[in-house]
Design a protein around this motif. Structure first.
Motif, PDB file in Angstrom:
ATOM      1  N   SER A 202       0.836  -1.196   0.000  1.00 45.78           N
ATOM      2  CA  SER A 202       0.000   0.000   0.000  1.00 45.78           C
ATOM      3  C   SER A 202       0.871   1.246   0.000  1.00 45.78           C
ATOM      4  O   SER A 202       2.090   1.175   0.204  1.00 45.78           O
ATOM      5  N   ASP A 203       0.228   2.387  -0.219  1.00 51.87           N
ATOM      6  CA  ASP A 203       0.886   3.668  -0.005  1.00 51.87           C
ATOM      7  C   ASP A 203       0.253   4.407   1.168  1.00 51.87           C
ATOM      8  O   ASP A 203       0.624   5.529   1.478  1.00 51.87           O
ATOM      9  N   ASN A 204      -0.743   3.762   1.800  1.00 50.74           N
ATOM     10  CA  ASN A 204      -1.367   4.343   2.996  1.00 50.74           C
ATOM     11  C   ASN A 204      -1.910   3.208   3.860  1.00 50.74           C
ATOM     12  O   ASN A 204      -2.012   2.054   3.417  1.00 50.74           O
ATOM     13  N   LEU A 205      -2.279   3.521   5.096  1.00 50.27           N
ATOM     14  CA  LEU A 205      -2.704   2.484   6.037  1.00 50.27           C
ATOM     15  C   LEU A 205      -4.068   1.881   5.730  1.00 50.27           C
ATOM     16  O   LEU A 205      -4.319   0.717   6.037  1.00 50.27           O
ATOM     17  N   ASP A 206      -4.947   2.649   5.132  1.00 46.87           N
ATOM     18  CA  ASP A 206      -6.348   2.246   5.065  1.00 46.87           C
ATOM     19  C   ASP A 206      -6.797   1.619   3.748  1.00 46.87           C
ATOM     20  O   ASP A 206      -7.856   1.000   3.704  1.00 46.87           O
ATOM     21  N   GLU A 207      -6.003   1.761   2.687  1.00 50.43           N
ATOM     22  CA  GLU A 207      -6.455   1.260   1.388  1.00 50.43           C
ATOM     23  C   GLU A 207      -5.348   0.463   0.690  1.00 50.43           C
ATOM     24  O   GLU A 207      -4.827   0.873  -0.358  1.00 50.43           O
ATOM     25  N   PRO A 208      -4.970  -0.670   1.253  1.00 52.42           N
ATOM     26  CA  PRO A 208      -3.942  -1.492   0.597  1.00 52.42           C
ATOM     27  C   PRO A 208      -4.451  -2.077  -0.711  1.00 52.42           C
ATOM     28  O   PRO A 208      -5.637  -2.373  -0.846  1.00 52.42           O
ATOM     29  N   ILE A 209      -3.543  -2.235  -1.665  1.00 54.96           N
ATOM     30  CA  ILE A 209      -3.941  -2.926  -2.896  1.00 54.96           C
ATOM     31  C   ILE A 209      -3.888  -4.438  -2.684  1.00 54.96           C
ATOM     32  O   ILE A 209      -4.459  -5.207  -3.443  1.00 54.96           O
ATOM     33  N   TYR A 210      -3.186  -4.844  -1.617  1.00 53.94           N
ATOM     34  CA  TYR A 210      -3.094  -6.276  -1.297  1.00 53.94           C
ATOM     35  C   TYR A 210      -2.791  -6.428   0.184  1.00 53.94           C
ATOM     36  O   TYR A 210      -1.934  -5.739   0.731  1.00 53.94           O
ATOM     37  N   VAL A 211      -3.530  -7.301   0.843  1.00 49.49           N
ATOM     38  CA  VAL A 211      -3.229  -7.642   2.230  1.00 49.49           C
ATOM     39  C   VAL A 211      -3.644  -9.087   2.466  1.00 49.49           C
ATOM     40  O   VAL A 211      -4.699  -9.529   2.016  1.00 49.49           O
ATOM     41  N   LYS A 212      -2.779  -9.829   3.129  1.00 47.33           N
ATOM     42  CA  LYS A 212      -3.083 -11.220   3.479  1.00 47.33           C
ATOM     43  C   LYS A 212      -2.842 -11.387   4.968  1.00 47.33           C
ATOM     44  O   LYS A 212      -1.743 -11.119   5.457  1.00 47.33           O
ATOM     45  N   ARG A 213      -3.875 -11.831   5.689  1.00 43.94           N
ATOM     46  CA  ARG A 213      -3.826 -11.866   7.146  1.00 43.94           C
ATOM     47  C   ARG A 213      -3.958 -13.290   7.679  1.00 43.94           C
ATOM     48  O   ARG A 213      -4.484 -14.183   7.007  1.00 43.94           O
ATOM     49  N   ILE A 214      -3.517 -13.476   8.915  1.00 38.82           N
ATOM     50  CA  ILE A 214      -3.849 -14.664   9.679  1.00 38.82           C
ATOM     51  C   ILE A 214      -5.204 -14.372  10.323  1.00 38.82           C
ATOM     52  O   ILE A 214      -5.372 -13.336  10.962  1.00 38.82           O
ATOM     53  N   SER A 215      -6.175 -15.234  10.143  1.00 32.62           N
ATOM     54  CA  SER A 215      -7.533 -14.965  10.621  1.00 32.62           C
ATOM     55  C   SER A 215      -7.552 -14.775  12.133  1.00 32.62           C
ATOM     56  O   SER A 215      -6.650 -15.215  12.859  1.00 32.62           O
ATOM     57  N   GLU A 216      -8.599 -14.115  12.612  1.00 31.42           N
ATOM     58  CA  GLU A 216      -8.741 -13.877  14.050  1.00 31.42           C
ATOM     59  C   GLU A 216      -8.753 -15.193  14.833  1.00 31.42           C
ATOM     60  O   GLU A 216      -8.088 -15.323  15.866  1.00 31.42           O
ATOM     61  N   GLU A 217      -9.512 -16.154  14.326  1.00 34.74           N
ATOM     62  CA  GLU A 217      -9.608 -17.439  15.025  1.00 34.74           C
ATOM     63  C   GLU A 217      -8.264 -18.157  15.057  1.00 34.74           C
ATOM     64  O   GLU A 217      -7.842 -18.668  16.102  1.00 34.74           O
ATOM     65  N   LYS A 218      -7.579 -18.170  13.916  1.00 31.97           N
ATOM     66  CA  LYS A 218      -6.292 -18.866  13.870  1.00 31.97           C
ATOM     67  C   LYS A 218      -5.249 -18.143  14.714  1.00 31.97           C
ATOM     68  O   LYS A 218      -4.424 -18.775  15.377  1.00 31.97           O
ATOM     69  N   THR A 219      -5.274 -16.817  14.717  1.00 28.98           N
ATOM     70  CA  THR A 219      -4.358 -16.057  15.560  1.00 28.98           C
ATOM     71  C   THR A 219      -4.553 -16.419  17.020  1.00 28.98           C
ATOM     72  O   THR A 219      -3.580 -16.661  17.762  1.00 28.98           O
ATOM     73  N   PHE A 220      -5.805 -16.477  17.456  1.00 27.77           N
ATOM     74  CA  PHE A 220      -6.109 -16.846  18.838  1.00 27.77           C
ATOM     75  C   PHE A 220      -5.576 -18.240  19.159  1.00 27.77           C
ATOM     76  O   PHE A 220      -4.935 -18.459  20.197  1.00 27.77           O
ATOM     77  N   ASN A 221      -5.808 -19.192  18.263  1.00 29.71           N
ATOM     78  CA  ASN A 221      -5.374 -20.569  18.509  1.00 29.71           C
ATOM     79  C   ASN A 221      -3.852 -20.696  18.510  1.00 29.71           C
ATOM     80  O   ASN A 221      -3.277 -21.449  19.308  1.00 29.71           O
ATOM     81  N   ILE A 222      -3.177 -19.963  17.605  1.00 25.68           N
ATOM     82  CA  ILE A 222      -1.712 -19.989  17.588  1.00 25.68           C
ATOM     83  C   ILE A 222      -1.155 -19.431  18.889  1.00 25.68           C
ATOM     84  O   ILE A 222      -0.212 -19.982  19.482  1.00 25.68           O
TER      85      ILE A 222
END
Length: 287
Positions: free
Chosen positions: A71-91
């Motif tokens: 991205s060029d700013n915090l709020d409008e990335p052209i691409y973002v890949k995240r670890i899901s909330e549930e998986k983050t909690f379990n990890i």
């Protein structure tokens, strides 16, 4: 003719003391005047990378979180890949069985657990990446308890421990229990957990595709082992003199070290031969 220049940050763009190399801004201005798109490609989080880009007066899309956030700013990335909330909690539930520091690295903030180690080795590792003051960092006694009420889906989880043996056990345990993630030892005391498929190479491909620039028209400058893929895939792959020998062997060009203005030297030496892209197109039309 090269239309995209991607520069790694730590060990490449920055000197060992964390400061920009002399003449770098002028070199980047020089190559941008030739209508070459310049980006930064790094494991750092977005705010830290954006701070460096501002010092260079770059408004480009930046490849951060090892390719997980572009991205060029915090709020409008052209691409973002995240670890899901549930998986983050379990990890986190699994990680809290080990004596390790855990840091959920979101693009807007980070949250870590409070773990005391003898000496300040881990603290230096955790805070050695140039975290800006405007990147909020919070520490809690139990990340698991925090996430119960405040779920987070970060692009990356960082894990710090005192020994590589401990990190190896953590890595094997996490890999055994979870799919669709990757766990990499990036420093002697540090693991990084990211969604499966996140890499600098995929980040570079995503940006190049977004800009409609083929990879053979890209130049990459890097210094670390995780830069090898992008150096080999670029039209022109450049290694810093301070890079490990494996990185140098993968490169088409080896420039000076980051203590000897290697980035600005390479840019001016190579791109002085390249005319502006519009000018080259005009010549082609006339022919």
């Amino acid at each position: 003719m090269y239309r995209l220049l991607a520069i790694n940050v730590d060990g490449t763009l920055l000197r060992p003391n964390g400061r920009l190399q002399s003449g770098t801004k002028e070199a980047i201005d020089f190559v941008r005047a030739k209508e070459v798109y310049v980006t930064l490609i790094t494991r750092r989080h977005f705010p830290s990378t954006k701070k460096i880009a501002k010092a260079l007066k770059l408004n480009s899309l930046l490849i951060t979180h090892n390719g997980g956030f572009i991205s060029d700013n915090l709020d409008e990335p052209i691409y973002v890949k995240r670890i899901s909330e549930e998986k983050t909690f379990n990890i986190v539930q699994v990680l809290e069985n080990f004596k390790c520091s855990i840091r959920l690295q979101h693009e807007k903030f980070s949250i870590g657990n409070r773990v005391r180690f003898p000496g300040n080795l881990i603290a230096k590792a955790m805070f050695g990446s140039g975290d800006p003051l405007f990147y909020p960092m919070q520490f809690v006694d139990s990340l698991g308890d925090y996430l119960t009420d405040n779920p987070v889906a970060p692009p990356k989880i960082e894990v710090y421990a005192q020994s590589e043996t401990e990190l190896k056990t953590i890595r094997e345990t996490v890999n055994e229990h979870f799919n669709d993630i990757q766990v990499d030892l990036t420093e002697p005391h540090k693991l990084e957990i990211t969604p499966f498929g996140v890499s600098k190479l995929n980040g570079l491909k995503t940006l190049a595709n977004h800009l409609d620039i083929p990879l053979h028209e890209t130049v990459v400058i890097g210094d670390s082992l995780d830069d090898i893929e992008i150096i080999e895939s670029a039209g022109l792959g450049v290694a810093m003199w301070n890079a490990p020998k494996e990185v140098k062997f993968a490169a088409d060009w080896v420039t000076r070290s980051n203590n000897m203005n290697g980035v600005s030297y390479m840019i001016k030496e190579h791109f002085r031969k390249q005319q502006r892209i519009d000018f080259l197109k005009q010549i082609k039309i006339e022919k």
